[in-house]
Design an enzyme around this catalytic site. Structure first.
Site, PDB file in Angstrom:
ATOM      1  N   ASN A 169       0.794  -1.229   0.000  1.00  0.00           N
ATOM      2  CA  ASN A 169       0.000   0.000   0.000  1.00  0.00           C
ATOM      3  C   ASN A 169       0.830   1.284   0.000  1.00  0.00           C
ATOM      4  OD1 ASN A 169       0.721  -0.471   2.677  1.00  0.00           O
ATOM      5  ND2 ASN A 169      -1.165   0.393   3.499  1.00  0.00           N
ATOM      6  N   TYR A 170       2.081   1.211   0.485  1.00  0.00           N
ATOM      7  CA  TYR A 170       3.021   2.339   0.344  1.00  0.00           C
ATOM      8  C   TYR A 170       4.353   1.742  -0.076  1.00  0.00           C
ATOM      9  CZ  TYR A 170      -0.316   5.469   2.612  1.00  0.00           C
ATOM     10  OH  TYR A 170      -1.424   6.217   2.905  1.00  0.00           O
ATOM     11  N   GLY A 250       3.378 -11.086   9.693  1.00  0.00           N
ATOM     12  CA  GLY A 250       4.332 -10.734  10.752  1.00  0.00           C
ATOM     13  C   GLY A 250       4.522 -11.895  11.719  1.00  0.00           C
ATOM     14  N   GLU A 265       5.714  -3.429  11.647  1.00  0.00           N
ATOM     15  CA  GLU A 265       4.497  -2.608  11.594  1.00  0.00           C
ATOM     16  C   GLU A 265       3.447  -3.504  10.959  1.00  0.00           C
ATOM     17  OE1 GLU A 265       6.370   1.711  10.487  1.00  0.00           O
ATOM     18  OE2 GLU A 265       5.920   0.345   8.863  1.00  0.00           O
ATOM     19  N   CYS A 299      -3.054   1.157   6.955  1.00  0.00           N
ATOM     20  CA  CYS A 299      -3.049   0.542   8.280  1.00  0.00           C
ATOM     21  C   CYS A 299      -3.678   1.469   9.294  1.00  0.00           C
ATOM     22  CB  CYS A 299      -1.628   0.206   8.697  1.00  0.00           C
ATOM     23  SG  CYS A 299      -0.563   1.648   8.748  1.00  0.00           S
TER      24      CYS A 299
HETATM   25  P1  NAP Z   1       1.307  -8.837   3.433  1.00  0.00           P
HETATM   26  O1  NAP Z   1       0.503  -9.659   2.519  1.00  0.00           O
HETATM   27  O2  NAP Z   1       1.507  -9.293   4.812  1.00  0.00           O
HETATM   28  O3  NAP Z   1       2.710  -8.612   2.689  1.00  0.00           O
HETATM   29  C1  NAP Z   1       3.687  -7.727   3.198  1.00  0.00           C
HETATM   30  C2  NAP Z   1       5.049  -8.108   2.657  1.00  0.00           C
HETATM   31  O4  NAP Z   1       5.418  -9.381   3.186  1.00  0.00           O
HETATM   32  C3  NAP Z   1       5.092  -8.271   1.131  1.00  0.00           C
HETATM   33  O5  NAP Z   1       6.357  -7.875   0.676  1.00  0.00           O
HETATM   34  C4  NAP Z   1       4.908  -9.766   0.961  1.00  0.00           C
HETATM   35  O6  NAP Z   1       5.408 -10.247  -0.262  1.00  0.00           O
HETATM   36  C5  NAP Z   1       5.728 -10.289   2.126  1.00  0.00           C
HETATM   37  N1  NAP Z   1       5.378 -11.639   2.559  1.00  0.00           N
HETATM   38  C6  NAP Z   1       4.223 -12.313   2.372  1.00  0.00           C
HETATM   39  N2  NAP Z   1       4.295 -13.541   2.949  1.00  0.00           N
HETATM   40  C7  NAP Z   1       5.526 -13.634   3.506  1.00  0.00           C
HETATM   41  C8  NAP Z   1       6.198 -14.640   4.250  1.00  0.00           C
HETATM   42  N3  NAP Z   1       5.627 -15.809   4.545  1.00  0.00           N
HETATM   43  N4  NAP Z   1       7.456 -14.404   4.684  1.00  0.00           N
HETATM   44  C9  NAP Z   1       8.048 -13.217   4.432  1.00  0.00           C
HETATM   45  N5  NAP Z   1       7.460 -12.218   3.706  1.00  0.00           N
HETATM   46  C10 NAP Z   1       6.210 -12.414   3.268  1.00  0.00           C
HETATM   47  O7  NAP Z   1       0.696  -7.357   3.546  1.00  0.00           O
HETATM   48  P2  NAP Z   1       0.171  -6.422   2.375  1.00  0.00           P
HETATM   49  O8  NAP Z   1      -1.132  -6.950   1.897  1.00  0.00           O
HETATM   50  O9  NAP Z   1       1.254  -6.173   1.384  1.00  0.00           O
HETATM   51  O10 NAP Z   1      -0.047  -5.059   3.153  1.00  0.00           O
HETATM   52  C11 NAP Z   1      -1.214  -4.763   3.843  1.00  0.00           C
HETATM   53  C12 NAP Z   1      -1.037  -5.033   5.325  1.00  0.00           C
HETATM   54  O11 NAP Z   1       0.042  -4.258   5.811  1.00  0.00           O
HETATM   55  C13 NAP Z   1      -2.240  -4.613   6.146  1.00  0.00           C
HETATM   56  O12 NAP Z   1      -2.461  -5.558   7.154  1.00  0.00           O
HETATM   57  C14 NAP Z   1      -1.816  -3.286   6.742  1.00  0.00           C
HETATM   58  O13 NAP Z   1      -2.480  -2.937   7.938  1.00  0.00           O
HETATM   59  C15 NAP Z   1      -0.360  -3.534   6.965  1.00  0.00           C
HETATM   60  N6  NAP Z   1       0.352  -2.273   7.046  1.00  0.00           N
HETATM   61  C16 NAP Z   1       0.760  -1.879   8.268  1.00  0.00           C
HETATM   62  C17 NAP Z   1       1.382  -0.643   8.388  1.00  0.00           C
HETATM   63  C18 NAP Z   1       1.819  -0.148   9.724  1.00  0.00           C
HETATM   64  O14 NAP Z   1       2.538   0.821   9.743  1.00  0.00           O
HETATM   65  N7  NAP Z   1       1.419  -0.759  10.835  1.00  0.00           N
HETATM   66  C19 NAP Z   1       1.595   0.152   7.271  1.00  0.00           C
HETATM   67  C20 NAP Z   1       1.166  -0.320   6.032  1.00  0.00           C
HETATM   68  C21 NAP Z   1       0.549  -1.538   5.929  1.00  0.00           C
HETATM   69  P3  NAP Z   1       4.423 -10.507  -1.501  1.00  0.00           P
HETATM   70  O15 NAP Z   1       3.778  -9.215  -1.814  1.00  0.00           O
HETATM   71  O16 NAP Z   1       5.338 -10.989  -2.549  1.00  0.00           O
HETATM   72  O17 NAP Z   1       3.445 -11.540  -1.029  1.00  0.00           O
END
Ligand code: NAP
Length: 494
Positions: A169-170, A250, A265, A299
């Site tokens: 998302n960012y 995470g 995060e 988020c």
């Molecule tokens: P995501 O599906 O968890 O993916 C995040 C990153 O992790 C991507 O680079 C993804 O790669 C990688 N990843 C996925 N599975 C993994 C694994 N088993 N081992 C290591 N890395 C892995 O999250 P997203 O959909 O991209 O982002 C949305 C989420 O991020 C929401 O839950 C949002 O709340 C959270 N977020 C939190 C913050 C904060 O500051 N707290 C800020 C922004 C977003 P791939 O894309 O290749 O799968």
């Protein structure tokens, strides 16, 4: 100029096949496999990313560890200059990167442009702030039973190899917020961009390379999270993992990482509590901005509103009137679209729709929205929601705000503190003293009084508790998180 500057990173065909950066050169993976990135706007192919192999990751990790000591020994003023140059490149390519972000992750022009500008500003701010990070000396005689016989000189040193994993998302801003402090503190960085957003991540890496980050110190390994991300998370040569993404990912990374520092995060599911004396116009404006900006894919989005039935009855018509003026779903490239473009994929939209439908079966009522076409979800409001419904127990990363009626402020505290998420909460009241008293009872990272949850300004501390995160971000805090204390104790002969 963009074509020439970025020529090395792809095969320059249409659609382009992007290469990965092994720290020294842009390469195609020996896997022979690529992942296609489709635009969430219309499904067309934006480009392809390499799916790197475990062997290539091993090689990148080794190069990082070999190059890191010389980078840490490089004078800080040189690391600062390189960083400012990277910020200059980001600024220089603002239009190009904005257009890429719009296509790749479906932001509106203004949302994408603000991400790019903010990234350049953040990069410069980090480079300025790092110059005020200092060590200290401690005398032994402060502690009972000790005389002046020892002095500890405490400095901050790099960890070594940092793995930086960013979300979709960012993909530029949250990548830079990890890469820059790690580099400035003298670490080597292995960057794993998200798949959706990975093309933007590849471009960002090029900026650091062209700014003069030495060979081996930054690399960009692309590929699916469950293979490349997973392999990196459990890699024995990684010293620190800094990650932004969902709480489930995470938790999976934490299980595999072993004993190393983790800066996470994760997901947010942020409430807005509305007190009877709140300014309803301001509250409605903040709920709409908080709930629907970038289709709720932040988020720090507001996901549910807590108030007495009387307060909700007063607030809802104001929200609906303002939504009529300030929210319109559509193609993010159209000037008519306001705040709500597509969500990132059809499968994500399908999951959110399922949670909405299940919640409706349990008694929630759709006031507006509630359906979708593919990954275009209507901006939705549900009322009659209870904390045990799927739209509250899960993070709905889409344009949905749920209204929950409460009997007392104590009930609001219980609902928020019982949630497994704990990123931010908002409290709306004209009495800041009451807001402060209430804020003190909430177990979340940050409480906003009379404003929607937000990360910025970026030098404020930013953190989540429970399943929303580990450690603290924010300019100074991120620099500290990317370094450790190293005391050297001089023992004077007695
Ligand atoms: P995501 O599906 O968890 O993916 C995040 C990153 O992790 C991507 O680079 C993804 O790669 C990688 N990843 C996925 N599975 C993994 C694994 N088993 N081992 C290591 N890395 C892995 O999250 P997203 O959909 O991209 O982002 C949305 C989420 O991020 C929401 O839950 C949002 O709340 C959270 N977020 C939190 C913050 C904060 O500051 N707290 C800020 C922004 C977003 P791939 O894309 O290749 O799968």
């Amino acid at each position: 100029m963009p074509a020439e500057f970025f020529s090395a990173i792809s095969n320059q065909k249409t659609p382009p096949v992007y290469k990965f950066f092994d720290g020294k050169a842009w390469k195609e993976s020996t896997s022979g496999k690529t992942i296609t990135v489709h635009s969430p706007i219309h499904g067309e192919t934006v480009g392809e990313l390499q799916s790197v192999t475990p062997g290539e990751i091993d090689h990148v990790m080794q190069s990082a560890l070999t190059a890191q000591p010389a980078w840490e020994a490089t004078p800080l003023n040189k690391r600062v200059s390189v960083t400012h140059l990277a910020a200059d490149w980001i600024r220089h390519f603002e239009d190009y990167l904005t257009a890429l972000l719009v296509r790749e992750i479906g932001k509106t022009d203004s949302e994408a442009r603000s991400e790019i500008k903010r990234t350049a500003d953040l990069t410069d701010y980090f480079a300025d702030e790092v110059q005020s990070i200092r060590g200290e000396t401690l005398d032994s005689d402060n502690f009972p039973g000790y005389d002046k016989g020892r002095i500890a000189m405490v400095e901050r040193v790099a960890y070594g190899a940092v793995v930086a994993i960013a979300p979709f998302n960012y993909p530029v801003n949250l990548a830079a917020s990890k890469i820059v402090p790690a580099l400035l503190m003298g670490n080597a960085v292995v960057f794993k961009p998200p798949t959706q957003g990975g093309i933007s991540g590849v471009h960002l890496t090029r900026m650091f390379e062209k700014a003069g980050v030495p060979a081996g110190i930054i690399s960009c390994v692309t590929g699916g999270g469950t293979d490349v991300g997973d392999y990196l998370a459990s890699h024995p040569k990684v010293d620190v993992i800094t990650f932004t993404g969902s709480s489930d990912t995470g938790a999976a990374i934490a299980r595999k990482a072993g004993m190393k520092p983790l800066v996470f995060e994760c997901g947010g599911n942020n409430p807005a509590v509305v007190l009877p004396d709140a300014d309803m116009n301001l509250t409605a404006r903040e709920i709409i901005k908080g709930g629907y900006q970038y289709a709720g894919q932040r988020c720090t989005a507001i996901k549910y509103v807590l108030g007495s039935q009387g307060v909700l009855d007063q607030l809802l018509p104001v929200v609906l009137t303002q939504m009529g003026e300030s929210v319109k779903m559509g193609d993010p490239r159209s000037p008519e679209t306001k705040l709500v473009g597509p969500v990132i994929s059809v499968s994500a939209a399908g999951q959110f729709q399922q949670w909405i439908d299940e919640s409706v079966k349990l008694g929630a009522k759709i006031v507006t929205g509630g359906s979708r076409k593919g990954n275009y979800m209507e901006p939705t409001i549900l009322t009659g929601v209870t904390p045990d419904m799927p739209v509250v127990t899960h993070e709905v990363f889409g344009p949905l705000v749920s209204f929950i009626s409460i009997k007392s402020m104590d009930e609001a505290v219980t609902i928020i503190n019982d949630s497994m998420f704990g990123l931010q909460a908002s409290v709306f009241t004209k009495d800041e003293g009451t807001g402060l008293t209430f804020a003190k009872q909430l177990n979340v990272g940050t409480v906003q009084i009379n404003g929607s949850p937000q990360r910025g300004p970026d030098h404020f501390p930013f953190l989540g508790v429970k399943r929303s995160g580990l450690g603290v971000q924010g300019v100074r805090y991120s620099l500290e998180a990317m370094s450790r204390l190293k005391p050297v104790v001089i023992n004077k002969p007695q």
